[in-house]
Every structure is written in C-alpha cells, then in structure tokens.
Design a protein around this motif. Structure first.
Motif, PDB file in Angstrom:
ATOM      1  N   HIS A 222       0.834  -1.209   0.000  1.00  0.00           N
ATOM      2  CA  HIS A 222       0.000   0.000   0.000  1.00  0.00           C
ATOM      3  C   HIS A 222       0.867   1.257   0.000  1.00  0.00           C
ATOM      4  N   GLU A 223       1.847   1.290   0.877  1.00  0.00           N
ATOM      5  CA  GLU A 223       2.642   2.512   1.025  1.00  0.00           C
ATOM      6  C   GLU A 223       3.580   2.735  -0.163  1.00  0.00           C
ATOM      7  N   ILE A 224       4.156   1.668  -0.698  1.00  0.00           N
ATOM      8  CA  ILE A 224       5.041   1.870  -1.861  1.00  0.00           C
ATOM      9  C   ILE A 224       4.214   2.290  -3.069  1.00  0.00           C
ATOM     10  N   CYS A 225       2.947   1.903  -3.101  1.00  0.00           N
ATOM     11  CA  CYS A 225       2.075   2.345  -4.184  1.00  0.00           C
ATOM     12  C   CYS A 225       1.877   3.858  -4.125  1.00  0.00           C
ATOM     13  N   HIS A 226       1.755   4.422  -2.927  1.00  0.00           N
ATOM     14  CA  HIS A 226       1.668   5.880  -2.801  1.00  0.00           C
ATOM     15  C   HIS A 226       2.905   6.540  -3.411  1.00  0.00           C
ATOM     16  N   VAL A 227       4.062   5.956  -3.137  1.00  0.00           N
ATOM     17  CA  VAL A 227       5.313   6.492  -3.686  1.00  0.00           C
ATOM     18  C   VAL A 227       5.279   6.452  -5.206  1.00  0.00           C
ATOM     19  N   LEU A 228       4.862   5.329  -5.752  1.00  0.00           N
ATOM     20  CA  LEU A 228       4.820   5.169  -7.207  1.00  0.00           C
ATOM     21  C   LEU A 228       3.762   6.058  -7.844  1.00  0.00           C
ATOM     22  N   CYS A 229       2.719   6.392  -7.090  1.00  0.00           N
ATOM     23  CA  CYS A 229       1.668   7.292  -7.585  1.00  0.00           C
ATOM     24  C   CYS A 229       2.097   8.755  -7.564  1.00  0.00           C
ATOM     25  N   GLY A 230       3.255   9.039  -6.963  1.00  0.00           N
ATOM     26  CA  GLY A 230       3.697  10.427  -6.861  1.00  0.00           C
ATOM     27  C   GLY A 230       2.901  11.211  -5.844  1.00  0.00           C
ATOM     28  N   TYR A 231       2.601  10.576  -4.716  1.00  0.00           N
ATOM     29  CA  TYR A 231       1.804  11.210  -3.656  1.00  0.00           C
ATOM     30  C   TYR A 231       2.322  12.609  -3.340  1.00  0.00           C
ATOM     31  N   ASP A 232       1.401  13.493  -3.014  1.00  0.00           N
ATOM     32  CA  ASP A 232       1.794  14.875  -2.749  1.00  0.00           C
ATOM     33  C   ASP A 232       0.853  15.481  -1.715  1.00  0.00           C
ATOM     34  N   GLU A 233       1.314  16.525  -1.072  1.00  0.00           N
ATOM     35  CA  GLU A 233       0.530  17.202  -0.044  1.00  0.00           C
ATOM     36  C   GLU A 233      -0.192  18.391  -0.666  1.00  0.00           C
ATOM     37  N   ASP A 234      -1.276  18.096  -1.377  1.00  0.00           N
ATOM     38  CA  ASP A 234      -2.038  19.157  -2.028  1.00  0.00           C
ATOM     39  C   ASP A 234      -3.527  18.936  -1.767  1.00  0.00           C
ATOM     40  N   PHE A 235      -4.409  19.406  -2.639  1.00  0.00           N
ATOM     41  CA  PHE A 235      -5.847  19.265  -2.462  1.00  0.00           C
ATOM     42  C   PHE A 235      -6.211  17.795  -2.270  1.00  0.00           C
ATOM     43  N   ARG A 236      -6.985  17.515  -1.221  1.00  0.00           N
ATOM     44  CA  ARG A 236      -7.247  16.133  -0.835  1.00  0.00           C
ATOM     45  C   ARG A 236      -8.625  15.624  -1.259  1.00  0.00           C
TER      46      ARG A 236
END
Length: 278
Positions: free
Chosen positions: A110-124
C-alpha cells in the motif's frame, strides 16, 4: 543458406527482446532500506518480504527513476511520510511486528504504491481514489506473491507460507461489507451516493477497500497498466478539482498506451472521459 541466415539474425532478435524486457521492468530502480528496531524480526527477512511485494508492481513498470524506500516501525499506523530523509529517501512506517509476513506485505504494498503514484501534499478531495488504488496494490501484490512463493519464495522454507498470503486477502475481501452494496446497486450508483463523503474522508478504508475489489479485476487482467499510476499525480491538484477532472488530467499525462485503460477505469464509476474532453 537458411540456417546461416537464421544464425546471422538471431543475436539481433534476442538483443531486441532483452531490451524490450528491460524497459518493462523497474525492479532494480528501487532500493529498500530497513531499520529493524522495534519489529522483533530479522532485517533480512523484512527486506525480503518488502522486496517481493514491491517487485509485483515494478516488473510492470518502465523508466522508473532511482528510488529509495526507508522502512521502519511506526506507532501511528502504516504511513509514508510527506517529508523525505536526508538523502531524499521515502520514509515508510509499518505498524506490524514479529513474523506476521502477510501484514508486512499488505502494508508495504500500500505505502510503496503511494510512492509510485507520486503522492503529494495538495488538495485532498480526490485522495480517496489514490487510497483505493493503493488498496488494489495490496491485494494484487499479495495474490501474486501467493502464487510466486509456491515455487520461488525468498527462502525455501517460506514456500509453505504461500497459501496464507492468499488466505489473508480472502479474509479482507470477506470483511468489505460495502462491496455487497456495490454489487447490489452498481459502482456508478455507489460512487454518486458516497461522492461527497469520499471527498472529505479520503482514508475511509471500508469504502476504498470495497471499490478496490472492483478495480482489482481490471489490474489483474491487464497488469502492464500498473505503469500508468506513475502519472496519477503528475501535477498538483488545485483546490476544488473534481473527480472527472482528476482522471482526465491523469489520462492526459500518462503515455498514450494507457489511455484506453484509464478510460475503462473511469467507466467503472459511470464517467466518460471522452465526453469530458469534448
């Protein structure tokens, strides 16, 4: 003459095949570092589980830049932090311990998928969809691991653990009660009913997990499109961005070979990106 001609061109054909294979495999692009403190488990074993989980996604990706994931034990649930380590590494915290390899695999996928998705701290407002994709990744990786480990486990004595990985995902699927609502009303109706809730509750695991069961079939049928998630957050999401706008932005950013697949994902929610594009 036929044999001579075949031997003359065969090396070139093999070279092309190998080049294509390497382009569609980014397993070597990810480095995993493990701080075993607090896990009460071997550093090498934790690394082996995380490596196996990540490889299920990375073997379908091409051109991934060198990426480092730093894994340690967390106290507030599994999470990948927005802040990076001193060398730019992604800081992943897992909330498990001892020899619960299924939990390690589920959480790390789950968490590495966030990395691969280019997770960012923006509009949620559309975070729920990324969370859903990451739930898909957990189920997908563990189901693939359960097959791979039967004959090619990280360690020979782990082969017997393969069925337990599938049992773990089967139990998760049985507990996704909202999935029954999706089956009863259809995914588009389910999304419309819960859209407002999802936009303000992006980490609702029950709802994200139920929708993940629908999306799972699409990724299992066409796993080459795992590569498309790398463009999910290719640019920051502005405040108020709608879900159709979010999906259309993803489609425009991703390589054209993923366009039809992204449209098919949108259609599962009753959305037509082609109409929105017009």
């Amino acid at each position: 003459m036929r044999n001579l001609r075949t031997s003359r061109f065969l090396p070139a054909a093999i070279l092309v095949f190998l080049q294509l294979g390497s382009q569609a495999d980014s397993r070597k692009s990810l480095t995993i570092q493990v701080n075993a403190e607090g896990f009460n488990a071997s550093k090498a074993d934790i690394h082996a589980v995380c490596r196996s989980a990540a490889d299920q996604l990375l073997r379908h990706m091409s051109g991934l830049e060198k990426t480092t994931a730093d894994v340690s034990r967390g106290t507030n649930g599994p999470i990948v932090l927005f802040r990076r380590g001193k060398k730019g590494e992604h800081l992943i915290r897992l909330a498990t311990e001892k020899l619960y390899w299924a939990q390690y695999a589920y959480q790390f996928s789950h968490e590495i998928c966030h990395v691969l998705c280019g997770y960012d701290e923006d509009f949620r407002g559309n975070l729920w969809f990324e969370e859903t994709i990451c739930e898909v990744a957990s189920l997908y990786c563990m189901r693939r691991m359960s097959v791979e480990w039967r004959t090619n486990a990280p360690y020979e004595n782990w082969r017997s653990y393969a069925p337990l990985l599938r049992d773990y995902t089967d139990e998760i699927e049985r507990t996704r009660h909202d999935y029954l609502e999706i089956m009863r009303t259809g995914m588009p109706a389910y999304y419309q009913k819960h859209a407002r809730h999802l936009s303000s509750n992006g980490t609702d695991r029950e709802k994200n997990g139920a929708m993940a069961l629908v999306l799972l079939a699409a990724f299992e049928r066409q796993p080459q499109h795992w590569n498309a998630i790398r463009w999910l957050n290719s640019s920051p999401s502005p405040k108020g961005e709608t879900f159709p706008q979010y999906l259309l932005k993803w489609q425009r950013a991703a390589p054209p070979k993923h366009s039809a697949f992204i449209s098919s994902i949108a259609s599962l929610y009753g959305l037509s990106l082609e109409e929105d594009l017009k």
